[in-house]
Every structure is written in structure tokens, then in C-alpha cells.
Design a protein around this motif. Sequence first.
Motif, mmCIF file in Angstrom:
data_model
loop_
_atom_site.group_PDB
_atom_site.id
_atom_site.type_symbol
_atom_site.label_atom_id
_atom_site.label_comp_id
_atom_site.label_asym_id
_atom_site.label_seq_id
_atom_site.Cartn_x
_atom_site.Cartn_y
_atom_site.Cartn_z
ATOM 1 N N CYS A 105 -6.609 -0.245 14.971
ATOM 2 C CA CYS A 105 -5.440 0.616 14.801
ATOM 3 C C CYS A 105 -4.406 -0.051 13.893
ATOM 4 O O CYS A 105 -3.815 0.582 13.020
ATOM 5 C CB CYS A 105 -4.835 0.931 16.165
ATOM 6 S SG CYS A 105 -3.498 2.119 16.121
ATOM 7 N N THR A 106 -4.217 -1.342 14.080
ATOM 8 C CA THR A 106 -3.251 -2.082 13.262
ATOM 9 C C THR A 106 -3.639 -2.051 11.790
ATOM 10 O O THR A 106 -2.827 -1.712 10.923
ATOM 11 C CB THR A 106 -3.163 -3.542 13.752
ATOM 12 O OG1 THR A 106 -2.711 -3.533 15.106
ATOM 13 C CG2 THR A 106 -2.210 -4.354 12.903
ATOM 14 N N VAL A 107 -4.884 -2.375 11.498
ATOM 15 C CA VAL A 107 -5.331 -2.355 10.105
ATOM 16 C C VAL A 107 -5.275 -0.936 9.546
ATOM 17 O O VAL A 107 -4.877 -0.718 8.403
ATOM 18 C CB VAL A 107 -6.748 -2.945 9.982
ATOM 19 C CG1 VAL A 107 -7.246 -2.864 8.551
ATOM 20 C CG2 VAL A 107 -6.766 -4.386 10.466
ATOM 21 N N SER A 108 -5.642 0.026 10.370
ATOM 22 C CA SER A 108 -5.623 1.418 9.913
ATOM 23 C C SER A 108 -4.241 1.822 9.431
ATOM 24 O O SER A 108 -4.090 2.453 8.390
ATOM 25 C CB SER A 108 -6.051 2.355 11.042
ATOM 26 O OG SER A 108 -7.376 2.092 11.438
ATOM 27 N N TYR A 109 -3.227 1.456 10.197
ATOM 28 C CA TYR A 109 -1.890 1.903 9.823
ATOM 29 C C TYR A 109 -1.254 1.011 8.764
ATOM 30 O O TYR A 109 -0.335 1.449 8.066
ATOM 31 C CB TYR A 109 -1.022 2.120 11.063
ATOM 32 C CG TYR A 109 -1.400 3.440 11.695
ATOM 33 C CD1 TYR A 109 -0.901 4.629 11.191
ATOM 34 C CD2 TYR A 109 -2.347 3.511 12.715
ATOM 35 C CE1 TYR A 109 -1.300 5.856 11.712
ATOM 36 C CE2 TYR A 109 -2.754 4.723 13.241
ATOM 37 C CZ TYR A 109 -2.222 5.887 12.737
ATOM 38 O OH TYR A 109 -2.637 7.108 13.243
ATOM 39 N N ILE A 110 -1.752 -0.209 8.590
ATOM 40 C CA ILE A 110 -1.369 -0.965 7.396
ATOM 41 C C ILE A 110 -1.922 -0.251 6.160
ATOM 42 O O ILE A 110 -1.266 -0.161 5.127
ATOM 43 C CB ILE A 110 -1.898 -2.414 7.466
ATOM 44 C CG1 ILE A 110 -1.148 -3.199 8.543
ATOM 45 C CG2 ILE A 110 -1.747 -3.120 6.112
ATOM 46 C CD1 ILE A 110 -1.697 -4.597 8.772
ATOM 47 N N CYS A 111 -3.125 0.283 6.302
ATOM 48 C CA CYS A 111 -3.772 0.977 5.181
ATOM 49 C C CYS A 111 -3.215 2.377 4.968
ATOM 50 O O CYS A 111 -3.601 3.061 4.025
ATOM 51 C CB CYS A 111 -5.276 1.072 5.413
ATOM 52 S SG CYS A 111 -6.125 -0.500 5.306
ATOM 53 N N SER A 112 -2.365 2.846 5.849
ATOM 54 C CA SER A 112 -1.939 4.242 5.807
ATOM 55 C C SER A 112 -0.699 4.470 4.954
ATOM 56 O O SER A 112 -0.411 5.616 4.602
ATOM 57 C CB SER A 112 -1.637 4.728 7.226
ATOM 58 O OG SER A 112 -0.363 4.265 7.646
ATOM 59 N N THR A 113 0.008 3.384 4.593
ATOM 60 C CA THR A 113 1.321 3.585 3.978
ATOM 61 C C THR A 113 1.203 4.272 2.629
ATOM 62 O O THR A 113 0.384 3.907 1.795
ATOM 63 C CB THR A 113 2.064 2.256 3.779
ATOM 64 O OG1 THR A 113 1.393 1.477 2.796
ATOM 65 C CG2 THR A 113 2.136 1.479 5.075
ATOM 66 N N ASN A 114 2.054 5.268 2.451
ATOM 67 C CA ASN A 114 2.124 5.990 1.188
ATOM 68 C C ASN A 114 0.755 6.538 0.786
ATOM 69 O O ASN A 114 0.390 6.476 -0.398
ATOM 70 C CB ASN A 114 2.676 5.066 0.101
ATOM 71 C CG ASN A 114 3.441 5.803 -0.965
ATOM 72 O OD1 ASN A 114 3.811 6.957 -0.774
ATOM 73 N ND2 ASN A 114 3.656 5.170 -2.082
ATOM 74 N N SER A 115 0.003 7.014 1.739
ATOM 75 C CA SER A 115 -1.334 7.541 1.483
ATOM 76 C C SER A 115 -1.531 8.823 2.273
ATOM 77 O O SER A 115 -0.743 9.135 3.155
ATOM 78 C CB SER A 115 -2.399 6.536 1.904
ATOM 79 O OG SER A 115 -2.223 5.306 1.257
ATOM 80 N N ASN A 116 -2.616 9.521 1.970
ATOM 81 C CA ASN A 116 -2.947 10.680 2.792
ATOM 82 C C ASN A 116 -4.182 10.382 3.645
ATOM 83 O O ASN A 116 -4.877 9.393 3.435
ATOM 84 C CB ASN A 116 -3.143 11.927 1.934
ATOM 85 C CG ASN A 116 -4.109 11.674 0.805
ATOM 86 O OD1 ASN A 116 -5.103 10.975 0.985
ATOM 87 N ND2 ASN A 116 -3.822 12.206 -0.353
ATOM 88 N N ILE A 117 -4.426 11.242 4.605
ATOM 89 C CA ILE A 117 -5.427 10.934 5.622
ATOM 90 C C ILE A 117 -6.833 10.737 5.057
ATOM 91 O O ILE A 117 -7.508 9.777 5.435
ATOM 92 C CB ILE A 117 -5.382 11.990 6.754
ATOM 93 C CG1 ILE A 117 -4.088 11.790 7.549
ATOM 94 C CG2 ILE A 117 -6.585 11.875 7.665
ATOM 95 C CD1 ILE A 117 -3.841 12.782 8.650
ATOM 96 N N CYS A 213 3.322 3.516 15.374
ATOM 97 C CA CYS A 213 1.990 4.123 15.517
ATOM 98 C C CYS A 213 1.077 3.224 16.343
ATOM 99 O O CYS A 213 0.364 3.694 17.233
ATOM 100 C CB CYS A 213 1.363 4.373 14.148
ATOM 101 S SG CYS A 213 2.055 5.786 13.282
ATOM 102 N N ILE A 214 1.088 1.945 16.045
ATOM 103 C CA ILE A 214 0.223 1.010 16.771
ATOM 104 C C ILE A 214 0.595 0.994 18.253
ATOM 105 O O ILE A 214 -0.277 1.034 19.132
ATOM 106 C CB ILE A 214 0.339 -0.403 16.161
ATOM 107 C CG1 ILE A 214 -0.154 -0.399 14.707
ATOM 108 C CG2 ILE A 214 -0.432 -1.416 16.993
ATOM 109 C CD1 ILE A 214 0.333 -1.587 13.894
ATOM 110 N N LEU A 215 1.890 0.958 18.540
ATOM 111 C CA LEU A 215 2.328 0.916 19.933
ATOM 112 C C LEU A 215 1.972 2.197 20.673
ATOM 113 O O LEU A 215 1.578 2.171 21.835
ATOM 114 C CB LEU A 215 3.838 0.678 19.987
ATOM 115 C CG LEU A 215 4.248 -0.721 19.517
ATOM 116 C CD1 LEU A 215 5.752 -0.814 19.324
ATOM 117 C CD2 LEU A 215 3.765 -1.772 20.511
ATOM 118 N N LEU A 216 2.090 3.322 19.981
ATOM 119 C CA LEU A 216 1.805 4.609 20.617
ATOM 120 C C LEU A 216 0.310 4.833 20.819
ATOM 121 O O LEU A 216 -0.132 5.236 21.890
ATOM 122 C CB LEU A 216 2.396 5.731 19.757
ATOM 123 C CG LEU A 216 2.226 7.156 20.267
ATOM 124 C CD1 LEU A 216 2.895 7.337 21.619
ATOM 125 C CD2 LEU A 216 2.790 8.153 19.253
#
Length: 282
Positions: A105-117, A213-216
Motif C-alpha cells: 500500500c505504501t509503495v502504491s501510493y508513492i507511485c500514485s502522485t500526480n497520476s491516474n489509476i 491513504c496508507i493509514l486508512l
Amino acid sequence: MPSIALPPGQPFSLDQTLGCGQVFRWERSPDGTWLGIVDNHVIRIRQEGTRLRFRGAPEEFIRRYFSLDIDLLPLLSSIDNDPVIHRAIGQCNGLRLVRQLPWECTVSYICSTNSNIPTIRRRIGLLAERFGTRIQSGGQTFFTFPEPSCISCKGHEGLTICKLGYRQPYVYGTSCTVTDVRSWEKKIRRLPYEDARKELMKLQGVGPKAADCILLFAFQKYDAFPVDVWIRRILKEQYLPDLPTDAPLTTREYDRIRKFAKEQFGEYCGWAQEYLYAARIL
DNA sequence: GACCAGGAAGAGT
DNA sequence: ACTCTTCATGGT
């Protein structure tokens, strides 16, 4: 094929839950069966009314992952405090937050910034293909999500083929920081929301939004309220008309929105966030 | 080609 | 502590 009977009064929608954008490694086939990789399991699952049929993991694993132990109706009524959230709840009937694995989850949301799904999904898939462990299932090949030491093993240039862009050094740096996933996870889990948030934000590439996001999604800190461009837009339209339109979101505005959400929706405001987010397109 | 996407870091002030 | 800029990639 094993199955779980959903008890009456315990709403659950597989499509809402896996399709709302909280997870990145699930795919729905046209017949309604979802296939996903969670930890070292290749899970196939479909919903037939109030019954879930699944393969690939023990029943207890499925129950826990999909938060089937949570009594949803009282939780929803605790956030159902105005017409806007009421409509979102109605539109996303049976949506549940899942319990994601913290490291992925942590890596996923690091990869999510300024991007689309779709782009995020592709990056996570490439990371797994490049650095994960191969799993065979049903004649097909899949890959687990890699441990930190696997991601960092070839130096940061080894990440280039994953097309992370400017996030590449963040993923590399964080993989070098979190060497022992178990103790890292335990440390975060032990902390209350605000402290855990500060701790996560020490990681490279993890700012306020990713931390929430990671915490949730991975630590069940349900009072976390991630604010992305969509949520900000919705809140401006429906709740806080004086929010600035398109200026970059400052820390102060982010905190103002968080505070508002906590007061408006209560200790489960994170669930409200996900319902508002999921209903954004409708 | 401009514009947007589940933002964050770094420099400058 | 605030403001501004830059960041790489893919889809529309």
C-alpha cells in the motif's frame, strides 16, 4: 469452490469494493469474477447474491481482507449526517474498505502522485513482475508484490523499467529505509493516527495525502481523510464553497479539510471519504 | 499539443 | 512557515 454466506443486514458489494479505486491489483473479468493477488495468494472470487464464492486463500483470510467482520450499518449511520453523503452511501451500496498489506500500500501510493489509476496499476504490476516472486495458478503466471530488499537490490537504476518517473528515487529510498517490514509495520500500527502520520511522512515520497491513504487502507486508521483533487473538488462544491479553486493545495487547506471532515462525519470519516470518492463519477 | 491525473520535494523567500 | 517550481509518464 468454497463460499461464504453473507448474513442478512450485512451489506457487501464485491464490485463496489474492488472497483472503487482503493486497490490496484484486482481485475474483473466480464463474467463478474475478480482476480487479484494479495500477499502470496492468487484469489479468484465472485459474488452471487448474498454468497461469495472464492478460491486461492483460506476463508478467514478472505473475511479479514474484505472486512466482513465489520458491522457496516451502524458504521454508515454514524457518518450519514447530511444529504450529500447520504446519496453517496446510497449509490455505493455495500462498499467496504479492505485491509491492504502495509508495504504494498505504501509503495502504491508513492507511485500514485500526480497520476491516474490505470497508470498506477501498471507501475505496481511492473514492480511485481520485475522484483516479485513468481506464482503459478490455473496455468497462468503471477507475481507477488516484492519486499523492500528485492526492490532495492539492483540499485535505483534497476527500477527504471518500471516507469515510475520522478517517483523512482522515492520508491528506492523508502525501500532502503524500511528494511524490516515486520517491525516497521508494528511500530506504525502501535501509534495513534497523528503520530503514525508524522512517522509515515518521514518516508521519501510520502506526503500528507499518501500518508492518509496508507493509514486508512492498510492500518485501519478510519479517522484518516485523504484529500486528493477529487475530494477537494467535491468538498468545495458541496460543503466548503470558499475553498480556493485550482491553486495548489497547501498544508493549511489540507488540515482545514481534514478537520471539517472529522467534525462532519466523525471518527469513521475515512469511510465517508471513500464513499464520496467512489460516487464522484456518478 | 495542451491538459489532467488519488502530490511531493526542494529552493528560495 | 509560506510560495513557487519542477518532477516523468500515459491518457484524453
